[in-house]
Enzyme design. Structure first.
Site, PDB file in Angstrom:
ATOM      1  CE  LYS A  97      16.174  -8.388   2.890  1.00  0.00           C
ATOM      2  NZ  LYS A  97      15.695  -8.468   1.487  1.00  0.00           N
ATOM      3  CD  GLU A 116      15.422  -3.804  -1.158  1.00  0.00           C
ATOM      4  OE1 GLU A 116      15.989  -4.852  -0.835  1.00  0.00           O
ATOM      5  OE2 GLU A 116      14.268  -3.770  -1.650  1.00  0.00           O
ATOM      6  CB  CYS A 127      13.053  -5.571   0.897  1.00  0.00           C
ATOM      7  SG  CYS A 127      12.154  -6.388  -0.445  1.00  0.00           S
TER       8      CYS A 127
END
Length: 532
Positions: A353, A289, A406
């Site tokens: 995301k 990430e 994440c």
């Protein structure tokens, strides 16, 4: 044991409160990296006896009992979450001069808020409390329901649900494929509370027998599912994936100037490492990430540099910050994203995301906090913007990967139907924020369970660890521990292990909750009849 139970039930005042906090804190020892399962048996046995001390007594008012049961659960939850989440404060020390003042909020404030959920759980259980084994069914149903709510309300935060503490090895992870993490949490609370029946005797034979059956079913289903072979192979021919774990200090990534370019070059150097003798070169390279410490599309020569390192046909999948320009006078939008880049330096796929981290990537009620001088931990004008929906990363070969960036890996019920078409799950993360604390290991376990639930291989790339390739049974094929710099090369066939879909898991969970509440209700009615 009966004598000990009576002493716990009769505790009052500060001693009672202190034991409730201690009981919760002891339970956190069952979480990674300790994984000391016996701690939860101690924790919930004490909680049941403390709840018995709140039970209805002549002359006690209903509101007083409600306050007592709620406070007990809050104290228990406060101990559990402080002991299990203290490491969150480490993220504030990366820029200590700006955020150190917020350490009490992270270490004590968030646990105090999360403990409200456990207060609701014990309050709800208290409404159906009895003197037999039905009371541990009430506690199990209430905790299972509240853990489910914790994963849903206020954008959700199901971190360290009780069920994670009872799944230290693959044979104990498989039940989550059938009933999900919240179903496992429900059954776990029943089993973990069962020893309390020995100290109070009433309902012990039936309660302990039911707990024994649950344990047998848990291990039996685990053994059965581990024996199942993949029913599909979605990568034909198989591909070799290289996971890069660069172990870059978070402070370096946030610096400006030449150090950012050096961070970029460290990723490229690991990408270019030759494969081990007798193994294939990687087809796909995974970076973690936000591995690129600048806006890739706004940095001259960066994409060309990637093309220089990649061999013909290789593809890089990297965590990046994506910038989207807006009209004149408006700040651009920033996304926590994944790019797939081919050997010509072209971006061939991208996804953003969707589920952002509160206070890390965006500020809830931003104007209010800004007036108090509080900003995001991640320094980005206006914070990050959430993507609309997760999109499969589909490569020219037809291979598709389902992205979990994440924090998204902790939400079991948010995987869309697209996950059923993917060759593997792809979780990239940067846990360097938390240093060598329990945090990265807790995060790793939660991501690992998503592989078990879906039956898909999970490729996990973490900046500082834990990186791994995990099969659909939750077994680690290859891995790098925390702070271990290097690469993982693993060949994937896109294996799919048989698993229930998300709708079946939710149905099984709700049937379990209803059954537990029925047991608790019947037991409560029996108690009232005897009292009358």
């Amino acid at each position: 044991m009966e004598r000990l139970a009576n002493r716990v039930m009769l505790l009052w005042g500060i001693r009672r409160a202190g034991l409730a906090i201690l009981a919760g804190a002891i339970g956190a020892l069952a979480l990674p990296p300790f994984s000391f399962l016996a701690a939860l048996f101690v924790s919930f046995t004490l909680l049941v006896w403390l709840m018995d001390g709140c039970a209805e007594a002549p002359g006690s008012g209903r509101m007083a009992r409600w306050r007592s049961t709620f406070l007990l659960g809050w104290l228990f939850g406060f101990g559990y979450f402080v002991a299990g989440l203290w490491w969150l404060g480490n993220a504030l020390l990366v820029e200590a001069d700006e955020f150190a003042w917020a350490l009490p909020l992270a270490i004590l404030g968030l646990p105090a808020f999360l403990a409200l959920y456990y207060g609701l759980a014990t309050w709800l259980a208290g409404l159906l409390w009895s003197d037999g084994f039905g009371r541990i069914a009430a506690l199990a149903a209430s905790f299972g329901l509240i853990e489910w709510l914790r994963g849903l309300l206020f954008t959700g935060f199901p971190w360290n649900a009780i069920g994670y503490g009872v799944m230290p090895v693959p044979i104990m992870m498989q039940s989550t494929a059938a009933i999900g993490i919240f179903g496992v949490s429900t059954l776990a609370v029943f089993v973990l509370s069962a020893p309390a029946l020995i100290g109070t005797r009433k309902g012990a034979p039936i309660g302990l027998a039911l707990a024994g059956l649950m344990i047998a079913a848990h291990f039996g289903y685990g053994a059965y599912r581990l024996s199942e072979r993949p029913t599909a192979h979605r990568l034909d021919p198989p591909v070799t994936v290289r996971v890069v774990q660069p172990v870059i200090d978070q402070a370096r990534k946030m610096d400006t100037g030449d150090d950012r370019r050096a961070v970029f070059e460290e990723h490229l150097a690991l990408t270019a490492l030759p494969p081990k003798p007798g193994t294939r070169r990687p087809d796909i390279v995974i970076w973690p990430e936000t591995s690129v410490p600048f806006i890739l599309t706004e940095t001259p020569g960066a994409l060309a540099r990637i093309a220089d390192v990649l061999e013909d046909g290789q593809i890089l999948i990297a965590g990046v910050v994506r910038m989207e320009a807006r009209g004149a006078g408006q700040e651009p939008l920033y996304y926590n994203s994944i790019y797939a880049i081919d050997s010509q330096g072209q971006i061939i796929a991208a996804t953003d995301k969707v589920h952002l981290t509160p206070f890390g990537e965006y500020l809830p009620f931003e104007r209010f906090w800004n007036r108090l001088g509080i900003s995001n931990i991640v320094d980005m004008p206006g914070g990050f913007t959430a993507g609309t929906r997760p999109a499969l990363i589909t490569l020219p070969s037809g291979a598709s990967f389902y992205p979990l960036i994440c924090y998204e890996a902790i939400f079991p019920n948010e995987l869309t139907a697209d996950a059923g078409r993917a060759a593997a799950l792809l979780n990239i993360t940067n846990d360097a924020w938390f240093g060598r604390t329990p945090g990265p290991y807790q995060h790793f376990l939660q991501a690992r369970l998503r592989a078990v639930e879906t039956g898909l291989t999970l490729i996990r790339g973490a900046n500082s660890g834990v990186s791994a390739v995990i099969d659909g049974h939750g077994q680690i094929k290859e891995g790098l521990d925390f702070d271990q710099k290097g690469v993982i090369d693993s060949t994937l066939g896109g294996d799919v292990v048989p698993s229930w879909d998300i709708y079946a898991r939710e149905t099984h969970f709700w049937l379990l909750i209803i059954t537990m509440f029925l047991i608790a209700g019947v037991s409560r009615m029996g108690l009232k009849i005897r009292l009358n």
